[in-house]
Scaffold this active site. Structure first.
Site, mmCIF file in Angstrom:
data_model
loop_
_atom_site.group_PDB
_atom_site.id
_atom_site.type_symbol
_atom_site.label_atom_id
_atom_site.label_comp_id
_atom_site.label_asym_id
_atom_site.label_seq_id
_atom_site.Cartn_x
_atom_site.Cartn_y
_atom_site.Cartn_z
ATOM 1 N N LYS B 175 115.624 21.066 -95.968
ATOM 2 C CA LYS B 175 116.620 21.149 -94.910
ATOM 3 C C LYS B 175 117.297 22.501 -95.027
ATOM 4 O O LYS B 175 117.479 23.037 -96.122
ATOM 5 C CB LYS B 175 117.665 20.036 -95.012
ATOM 6 C CG LYS B 175 118.670 20.243 -96.121
ATOM 7 C CD LYS B 175 120.052 19.761 -95.702
ATOM 8 C CE LYS B 175 120.506 20.475 -94.462
ATOM 9 N NZ LYS B 175 121.771 21.174 -94.576
ATOM 10 N N THR B 186 118.796 27.355 -102.553
ATOM 11 C CA THR B 186 119.845 27.497 -101.549
ATOM 12 C C THR B 186 119.735 26.559 -100.363
ATOM 13 O O THR B 186 119.719 26.998 -99.242
ATOM 14 C CB THR B 186 119.844 28.935 -101.011
ATOM 15 O OG1 THR B 186 118.524 29.238 -100.620
ATOM 16 C CG2 THR B 186 120.336 29.898 -102.036
ATOM 17 N N GLU B 272 121.002 28.214 -88.157
ATOM 18 C CA GLU B 272 121.955 27.797 -87.127
ATOM 19 C C GLU B 272 122.021 28.840 -86.018
ATOM 20 O O GLU B 272 122.382 29.992 -86.256
ATOM 21 C CB GLU B 272 123.328 27.551 -87.740
ATOM 22 C CG GLU B 272 123.394 26.217 -88.474
ATOM 23 C CD GLU B 272 124.714 25.971 -89.185
ATOM 24 O OE1 GLU B 272 124.985 24.802 -89.490
ATOM 25 O OE2 GLU B 272 125.449 26.939 -89.433
ATOM 26 N N ASN B 394 129.588 26.436 -85.640
ATOM 27 C CA ASN B 394 130.447 26.384 -86.812
ATOM 28 C C ASN B 394 131.938 26.442 -86.514
ATOM 29 O O ASN B 394 132.748 26.412 -87.434
ATOM 30 C CB ASN B 394 130.058 27.487 -87.791
ATOM 31 C CG ASN B 394 128.763 27.137 -88.491
ATOM 32 O OD1 ASN B 394 128.697 26.119 -89.155
ATOM 33 N ND2 ASN B 394 127.743 27.943 -88.295
ATOM 34 N N THR B 399 131.140 20.697 -89.661
ATOM 35 C CA THR B 399 129.756 20.492 -90.123
ATOM 36 C C THR B 399 129.709 20.555 -91.635
ATOM 37 O O THR B 399 130.575 21.123 -92.253
ATOM 38 C CB THR B 399 128.810 21.569 -89.555
ATOM 39 O OG1 THR B 399 129.332 22.847 -89.899
ATOM 40 C CG2 THR B 399 128.672 21.433 -88.071
#
Lengths: 399, 399
Positions: B175, B186, B272, B394, B399
Site C-alpha cells: 500500500k 516506507t 496521492e 490532504n 487521512t
C-alpha cells in the site's frame, strides 16, 4: 527601539534607491533596481549553501570579502544561474555598469538576481535599464517592488534605536514566495543601517540574527542557487562605533534580529499560494540543534501544511514529522498544542473539542507548540500552509 | 524468471489469505485481512526509522527477532500510532485474536496497521471482523485491497523462478499513496515466497533489495510511524536451501529486487494525486551515497514535481535540487536529460525544442537523467508529480 511607519531600506541615513521596468519580467513591472549609500559602508553577507551557486552569488562572495560595499544592483525575472562562464561575465558586467552609473569601483558593488534559472541575462536591457533608474530617499519602496517575483506583497521594515544618544535606523527589504528552505540565507534580502559599526562585530551579529530568523524559515524545502542576505552599514548616524562588548551591542543585536524576524514572517505569510502563517515552537529539547531541526521539520512537512490549509486538527501528522526529524524524543513525554489547545499529553491523545480547534485554526496565524520535556532548549520556525494554489503557480508557469 | 499473470501474495505455495469489511474505514470497503502460511516460515522485516513508532511496529520488531513467523494480521483505517500503552496492549491483543483464529502462538503473528494517527484501535470491530475473514488461495487479491487507504489501485505481483530444478514463486503486495519517503521501509508491503531459504541470507537479500527499491522511493518526504516491509518464506517449493554463495542465490536476489522495484513503481505511479511516474537516474557520481542522495532529492523536490505536473521543461529546478542535495558536484561537468532530450551540457544551457520536450513530458513516465561525470557510481529513484489533488486529498479529509 521603535518601528518607523512606512519605513523601508532607504530610511537609514545616507541611503538612496530606485528601480525601473527594464523589460526583464514576462508579466511586466519594476524589475531592476539600485541601492546606493552616499558613504562607504561596512558590509556582511550570507549566501546560499546550494552547491549550484548563481553567478551573482559567486561575484558577491568575492566582492564582500573586503567587508566593504557601497551599492547593490539587483534584477528580477532572470536568476543568472546555471549559465556557465557567460553568466559570470554577465554578472561582472552588471557590476561594472552599475559602478559606472554611480561613480564607484566595480568591487564596491554587490549584484543579485532572481527569477528563472538557466537563461542568460539580457545585458542590453540591463544596461538600458540602469540608465533609467532614478535614485531618491523614497526609492526604497520601488526597490522592494523590483525584487519581487511571485510575491503578492512587498516586505519592508525600518526600526529606530538609540545608540549612545544618537538615533540609528536598521531597515530591510526581502523577496520570498518559493524555493525557500532554511539552509543559510534563503531568498533575497537586503538590510541597511546608518549605525557606525565594527565590520567584524557586524558579521557576527548578522550571522546570529540570520540564524534565528532566515535559517528558521521554510516555504517548500527548496534552496535556491541565488539566495543571499546582505547588510550595509553606512555609519552616518554619528554614534560611537558599536563593537563586541560595547554598551549598544545588545540593543543593536536585538533590533537587527527583530528586523530579520519581521521579514521572515512576512515571507512566510506570503509564501506561494499561502493563506496562513505557521509558527512552530519546540520547547524542552535536549539540545539547540534538536529544537531547531524539530521545529523546522514540522514547519516544512507537506502533510502538516496541507492539514492546516484545511483547518484539520490532524495532530498525528505533527507528531509523525517530529518523529522523522532526527531530534531526540521520548514519545511518552510529548505534549502538543495547536492554537494553545492541548491535543496530546504525555504521548497519548488528549480529548479536545474538534470544532473549537477547527475554528481557531481558521485564523491568519496558526501557532504549534511541542513540549519535549527532556531538556531546556527551544527554537521557533516559520512556514505557511500548502494550498492547491502552490501547485498551480509552480506547474502552470515557468517561475 | 517470469511474471505470473494475475499473480499475488498467495501465489507462492502454502499461502492463503482473506479480508473483510470490519467497519474500520470511514469510506467503507475491505479493511481487515490475514495472510497465513500453512507451513512455518522464516521471516525478515524492515521497519520505519521514524522515532515515533506505531504500536504494531514495536510488536513486529519483537516478534520477528526470532526470524520466524507464520501469519500477518493487518488493518487499514486506524494506524494505532501515538496511542501510548493502550496502543501496545491493543496490538498485542490483535496478535492474540489472530493467533487464536489460526491455531498459532501470538509470537508467530505479525501485526500491521495503517490509517489515521492518534485514535485507538476499535478492538471490538477487530475481534468481530477476524471471525469473518475466510482464507483461500484467491484471497491475496482481497488482502491487497484491504491494506489500501488513499490508494486508487492495488499493488500486486508474483514472479516465478527456477531454483535448482524446482519452481519457486516470489510475490508481494503493497500500500502506498502518501507519507512516503526513503527512510528504510516506507509504507506497508508484504512479500511471500515458497522458496526454502536460510533465514540469515533472506535478511541480507531483503535488505539489499529494499535498499534499491523502497529506500529510493519518495512521494512527499514524509516517513510514517507505521512503515514496514516484511517477507515470509514458507519453503514448500522443495528446493535445496538457498544460502549465501549457493547456486541460486543470485537468481533469487534478482527476482526479489525485481518484485520490490515493481511494487515501488506501482506506489509512485499511484501516489496521492499523482498523474505521472518520475524516474530519476543519476550517473557518474563520486560515491554510491552521492548518487543515491542526488537521485532522491531530485525525485522529492516539490518544484520539480510541480513542473513535471505542468509538463514544464523547467530544468533549472532539477539542477537546483541537485545542488542542495549535498552530493559532490562540479557544476561545469553536469549533463542533464529529460525524456532523453539533452537540456544542459557541461553546466550550461543546451538548446532544445520546447514543444518537443513538453510533448514528451506528457507521457505516463517521465525519465530524468543527470550525468555528474565525476565518478562511476549511479542510482535510480522513483517519485511522482505534485498536483493540486495531493493538497486537496490532504487538506479536505483527515487521512
Amino acid at each position: 527601539m521603535k518601528s518607523i511607519p512606512g519605513g523601508t531600506i532607504t530610511s537609514p541615513g545616507g541611503f538612496v534607491a530606485g528601480a525601473t521596468d527594464a523589460g526583464l519580467k514576462t508579466r511586466g513591472g519594476l524589475d531592476l533596481g539600485l541601492l546606493y549609500s552616499e558613504a562607504p559602508c561596512v558590509a556582511a553577507g550570507l549566501f546560499t549553501i546550494n552547491r549550484i551557486k548563481a553567478a551573482p552569488v559567486l561575484l558577491c562572495q568575492e566582492h564582500i570579502a573586503s567587508r566593504k560595499a557601497q551599492a547593490i544592483v539587483v534584477n528580477a525575472g532572470c536568476a543568472n544561474a546555471c549559465t556557465g562562464e557567460q553568466g559570470l561575465e554577465d554578472a561582472a558586467e552588471m557590476a561594472s555598469l552599475a559602478a559606472k552609473r554611480l561613480g564607484l569601483s566595480p568591487a564596491d558593488v554587490l549584484v543579485a538576481s532572481t527569477g528563472v534559472i538557466g537563461i542568460r541575462l539580457p545585458m542590453e536591457l540591463i544596461g538600458a535599464g540602469l540608465e533609467k533608474v532614478a535614485l531618491s530617499k523614497e526609492g526604497g519602496h520601488q526597490l522592494a517592488q523590483a525584487i519581487t517575483t511571485t510575491d503578492t506583497l512587498t516586505k519592508e521594515i525600518a526600526l529606530s534605536l538609540d545608540v549612545g544618544g544618537k538615533e540609528s535606523i536598521i531597515a530591510g527589504i526581502a523577496k520570498g514566495a518559493g524555493m525557500i528552505h532554511p539552509d543559510l540565507a534563503t531568498m533575497l534580502s537586503f538590510l541597511a543601517t546608518d549605525a557606525a559599526i565594527d565590520a567584524h562585530f557586524l558579521e557576527q551579529a548578522f550571522r546570529k540574527a540570520v540564524n534565528l530568523s532566515f535559517n528558521m524559515l521554510t516555504i517548500d524545502g527548496e534552496t535556491s542557487p541565488n539566495d543571499m542576505v546582505v547588510i550595509l552599514a553606512s555609519g552616518v548616524a554619528g554614534n560611537e562605533m558599536i563593537e563586541e562588548g560595547s554598551a549598544d551591542a545588545d540593543a543593536f543585536q536585538a533590533a537587527l534580529t527583530e528586523v530579520c524576524i519581521y521579514l521572515v514572517k512576512s515571507i512566510a505569510r506570503d509564501g506561494e499560494g499561502a493563506t496562513r502563517l505557521i509558527e512552530v515552537a519546540v520547547e524542552g529539547a535536549l539540545s539547540a540543534a534538536d529544537a531547531r531541526v524539530a521545529a523546522r521539520t514540522i514547519a516544512g512537512s507537506p502533510l502538516v501544511k496541507a492539514a492546516i490549509h484545511g483547518s484539520d486538527p490532524n495532530w498525528g501528522r505533527i507528531v509523525a514529522a517530529l518523529g522523522r526529524s532526527g531530534a531526540e524524543i521520548e514519545s511518552s513525554m510529548i505534549d502538543l498544542f495547536l492554537n494553545n489547545i492541548c491535543l496530546m499529553k504525555g504521548g497519548s491523545p488528549h480529548p479536545f473539542d474538534e470544532n473549537e480547534v477547527r475554528e481557531a485554526m481558521g485564523s491568519d496565524e496558526v501557532p504549534i507548540k511541542v513540549c519535549l520535556n527532556l531538556g531546556s532548549f527551544s527554537a521557533t520556525a516559520w512556514g505557511c500552509d500548502l494550498s492547491e494554489e502552490y501547485v498551480t503557480i509552480n506547474s502552470a508557469y515557468t517561475t
